[in-house]
Design an enzyme around this catalytic site. Structure first.
Site, short mmCIF file in Angstrom:
data_model
loop_
_atom_site.label_atom_id
_atom_site.label_comp_id
_atom_site.label_asym_id
_atom_site.label_seq_id
_atom_site.Cartn_x
_atom_site.Cartn_y
_atom_site.Cartn_z
N LYS A 133 12.84 -15.92 -10.45
CA LYS A 133 12.49 -14.91 -11.71
C LYS A 133 11.63 -15.39 -12.67
CE LYS A 133 13.97 -11.73 -10.51
NZ LYS A 133 14.06 -12.11 -9.22
N CYS A 160 0.86 -1.15 -0.13
CA CYS A 160 0.16 0.11 0.00
C CYS A 160 0.96 1.24 -0.06
CB CYS A 160 -0.72 0.12 1.34
SG CYS A 160 -1.93 -1.29 1.53
N LYS A 183 6.29 -4.49 -4.99
CA LYS A 183 7.59 -4.52 -4.91
C LYS A 183 8.32 -4.42 -3.44
CE LYS A 183 11.96 -3.35 -6.40
NZ LYS A 183 12.57 -4.72 -7.21
N ASN A 241 -1.79 1.63 5.77
CA ASN A 241 -0.78 0.74 5.44
C ASN A 241 -0.32 -0.21 6.51
OD1 ASN A 241 1.04 -0.51 3.99
ND2 ASN A 241 2.58 1.32 3.55
N GLY A 242 -0.22 -1.62 6.45
CA GLY A 242 -0.03 -2.42 7.26
C GLY A 242 -1.27 -3.37 7.72
N GLU A 264 17.35 -18.65 -7.26
CA GLU A 264 16.83 -17.29 -7.98
C GLU A 264 16.51 -17.28 -9.29
OE1 GLU A 264 16.48 -14.38 -6.93
OE2 GLU A 264 16.40 -13.00 -8.63
N GLU A 279 7.77 -15.77 -11.10
CA GLU A 279 7.13 -14.39 -10.58
C GLU A 279 6.80 -13.56 -11.64
OE1 GLU A 279 9.47 -11.56 -8.16
OE2 GLU A 279 11.21 -12.16 -9.03
N HIS A 327 17.70 -38.63 -5.40
CA HIS A 327 17.01 -39.06 -4.42
C HIS A 327 15.43 -38.78 -4.28
CE1 HIS A 327 20.61 -39.96 -2.43
NE2 HIS A 327 21.11 -38.75 -2.90
N TRP A 331 -2.62 -2.64 -1.74
CA TRP A 331 -2.50 -3.89 -2.06
C TRP A 331 -3.22 -5.02 -1.27
CZ3 TRP A 331 0.72 -7.96 0.13
CH2 TRP A 331 1.26 -9.05 -0.66
N ARG A 364 5.36 0.10 -6.22
CA ARG A 364 5.24 -0.90 -4.92
C ARG A 364 4.34 -1.84 -5.44
NH1 ARG A 364 7.10 2.35 -0.32
NH2 ARG A 364 5.19 1.52 1.16
C1 AGP Z 1 12.22 -10.64 -6.14
O1 AGP Z 1 12.34 -10.61 -7.39
C2 AGP Z 1 10.90 -10.33 -5.55
N1 AGP Z 1 10.70 -8.64 -5.68
C3 AGP Z 1 10.94 -10.45 -3.97
O2 AGP Z 1 11.32 -11.78 -3.75
C4 AGP Z 1 11.89 -9.57 -2.99
O3 AGP Z 1 13.20 -9.93 -3.45
C5 AGP Z 1 11.60 -9.69 -1.58
O4 AGP Z 1 10.34 -9.36 -1.37
C6 AGP Z 1 12.71 -9.12 -0.64
O5 AGP Z 1 12.44 -7.65 -0.71
P1 AGP Z 1 13.74 -6.74 -0.14
O6 AGP Z 1 14.90 -7.18 -1.09
O7 AGP Z 1 13.18 -5.35 -0.66
O8 AGP Z 1 13.60 -6.93 1.33
#
Ligand code: AGP
Length: 611
Positions: free
Chosen positions: A487, A2, A606, A101-102, A483, A490, A506, A75, A27
């Site tokens: 990628k 948010c 984000k 927010n929260g 990673e 997501e 295994h 969000w 965000r």
């Molecule tokens: C990664 O592509 C995502 N955006 C997500 O996993 C992100 O890395 C994670 O939320 C951590 O965010 P930060 O590095 O801002 O703490």
């Protein structure tokens, strides 16, 4: 996550608030809303599911504007994305509006009590209890006491901004854990959940303290703690203009940020090398560094993957154990305090709730905490004992790319600096390590150019038809395979399983079939490489399809592959960094063919500022 934006001043507020919300769009959100004090005797408001642009268009059809107002991008946490659930939320008489927010924990109990008192709720959100509870408290208390009672009844991590029709000259701000920052200017003041919202208006900011209540007028700010005691909080000057982060001709921010990685790494390492008192900035003495016996790293998501790779750097160069924790798990595990240890929190945004809560827990044990982040004005930098500020520049695309590679570079550099301080490395070796970094950053970029045509013309079209992938790595390339899998998942929503190559036999080897390509990431450690060749043979023996990321001279592995990328050899510790650009570009091109939004994937934000 948010986004909150508020304004009180001698200009009309709507234009600023809409622009501010647009700056916070990166965000991630699913609906937006606006409210202000206007001519009517109740609070006017417009809320829309979808983009801020859509909200702006709806507002243009109304005369809804004033000198004090609030805006919000939501969000969804409690309740679907709908107009009813969008913020602001109101009391029964539409004299109180709240953006939030929260998360408010245990809100259902409060809601039920208020319903018994006759309050009528129109949304599924936790937020809506705030205006109704505040309305109820104002029947019994004056403004300030009502606010003190309000926060007593609300648990969780939250920040909110309140409009109250009986006080049209002011915004009421409440902060408990979720960040809120005020911008001070002449005859007008701003508030937002992220400084970027008003950074083109003023650099004179006040980061509101945790557990604080603020009354903000156009020419006055009063801050109190939750007991009502006045707090004197100094304004800070943030010399960080809002970079007008446009796509600069790229189709997506993600592609732009993939191409910015070499520059981000070079700028960051050069910036770090110029820090005069490095250990002091990290909140350590040289003695503490020399005596270090253990380094812990805590993060989430992609940043956690960077930490998993950094474990190899620390144990190889610093010759001490490193322990890597997932922030979301760490807080619920027993804590064993160890002397001569530090905790490094790695976070691009510096606002990830899980990581912040873990930081607060470690601080409570008196163990040194360091923030490695890309946002110097973030909560994490303010709360940690020391920090390192990466120079990657704003990362707008939800999928982290340049932040990830810059985190790897930063942690590699820091591990070598610690080794140098511990007399395990000479300054000549340190210089070589920095040079190795620059070489790997160069290969990160040049490898994309080398394979760009093959990926866009052949490989992406070929692999975009698959509906599931397995990513394999071993030793330092295993966390890199995590990673890579994240990628792809997501941004393309394709299912991708990552696994240690040595574990394939295994169980997961049962998954191998012609519908599931195996992507295998090599390493430059000779012994481990031979094991990877064996893993590749296991895949081929079952007619698996193999896409390999290999290095020059690794003919055995290359000959086993159905398709392969061959990179120049680098410092073995920098294998993940060297492969990063190619991996990201490959995943990006597959996703582009699938027509996904890329920069704002569904369900994602984000910065995950809720637990
Ligand atoms: C990664 O592509 C995502 N955006 C997500 O996993 C992100 O890395 C994670 O939320 C951590 O965010 P930060 O590095 O801002 O703490």
């Amino acid at each position: 996550m948010c986004g909150i934006v508020g304004y009180v001043g001698n200009k009309k507020c709507r234009g600023f608030i809409i622009d501010g919300l647009k700056r916070l769009e990166y965000r991630g959100y699913d609906s937006a809303g606006f409210s202000c004090f206007a001519q009517s005797d109740y609070l006017e408001s417009v809320k829309e599911v979808g983009s801020v642009k859509k909200l702006e268009q709806s507002l243009e059809k109304k005369s809804c504007d004033g000198f004090c107002g609030i805006g919000h991008t939501r969000w969804a946490t409690h309740g679907v994305a709908s107009q009813a659930n969008a913020h602001p939320h109101f009391d029964c008489n539409r004299k109180i509006a709240v953006v939030h927010n929260g998360i408010i924990e245990g809100f259902e109990k409060i809601r039920n009590e208020l319903i018994k008192l006759g309050h009528n709720f129109v949304s599924q959100t936790d937020t809506e209890v705030v205006p109704h509870l505040f309305e109820e408290l104002l029947k019994e208390f004056e403004l300030k006491d009502a606010l003190k009672e309000l926060v007593k009844k609300l648990d969780g991590a939250y920040s909110f901004v309140i409009l109250n029709k009986d006080y049209e000259d002011r915004l009421i701000l409440v902060r408990k854990k979720s960040p809120l920052v005020v911008g001070l200017s002449e005859e007008e003041n701003f508030v937002a959940s992220d400084f970027l919202a008003f950074s083109d208006k003023t650099q004179n900011v006040v980061f509101l303290p945790d557990e604080s209540i603020t009354v903000l007028r156009k020419d006055k700010i009063e801050i109190f703690d939750f007991s009502g005691n006045k707090l004197n909080v100094e304004a800070q000057k943030i010399d960080h203009k809002f970079n007008d982060v446009s796509k600069q001709g790229f189709e997506h921010y993600m592609l732009k940020e993939i191409y910015e990685q070499k520059q981000a790494i070079n700028k960051t390492i050069s910036f770090f090398s110029l820090i005069e008192n490095l250990w002091g900035q990290l909140g350590l003495t040289t003695e503490q560094v020399k005596k270090l016996k253990k380094i812990n790293l805590i993060a989430a998501g992609t940043s956690w993957h960077a930490c998993r790779i950094a474990q190899f750097f620390i144990e190889k160069y610093c010759k001490i154990p490193a322990q890597i924790y997932l922030a979301s798990e760490f807080r619920y595990m027993p804590f064993f305090r160890q002397d001569d240890s530090i905790f490094i929190f790695v976070s691009q945004s510096g606002e990830t709730a899980d990581s912040l809560e873990a930081l607060r827990l470690v601080k409570s044990f008196g163990v040194p905490t360091i923030a490695l982040t890309n946002v110097v004005s973030s909560t994490m930098v303010r709360e940690a004992d020391g920090y390192l500020h990466m120079q990657a520049g704003p990362e707008i695309s939800v999928a982290s790319t340049k932040a990830f590679s810059t985190q790897l570079a930063s942690l590699f550099w820091l591990s070598n600096k610690i080794a140098e301080q511990k007399s395990l490395m000479t300054d000549v070796e340190m210089k070589k390590a920095e040079n190795d970094l620059f070489i790997a950053a160069e290969i990160l970029e040049s490898s994309i150019e080398n394979y760009k045509v093959k990926i866009t013309g052949q490989l992406a079209p070929f692999y975009s038809k698959y509906e599931k992938f397995i990513f394999l790595g071993r030793h330092i390339s295993y966390p890199f395979s995590m990673e890579a899998a994240l990628k792809l998942k997501e941004i393309s929503y394709i299912f991708a399983q990552c696994y240690p190559a040595g574990e394939l036999k295994h169980g997961p080897i049962a998954l191998i079939d012609e519908k599931t390509p195996i992507v295998l990431f090599s390493v430059l450690d000779e012994l481990i490489y031979q094991k990877i060749v064996s893993n590749a043979q296991e895949v081929k023996a079952r007619n698996g399809h193999l896409l390999v990321f290999a290095f020059e001279g690794q003919e055995e592995l290359i000959n086993l592959a159905d398709n392969c990328f061959i990179l120049p050899r680098v410092n073995p510790m920098l294998v993940p960094l060297a492969m990063t650009g190619l991996m990201q570009f490959f995943v990006y091109q597959i996703t582009k063919l699938l027509g996904c939004p890329i920069d704002k994937p569904r369900n994602l934000a984000k910065s995950v500022t809720v637990e």
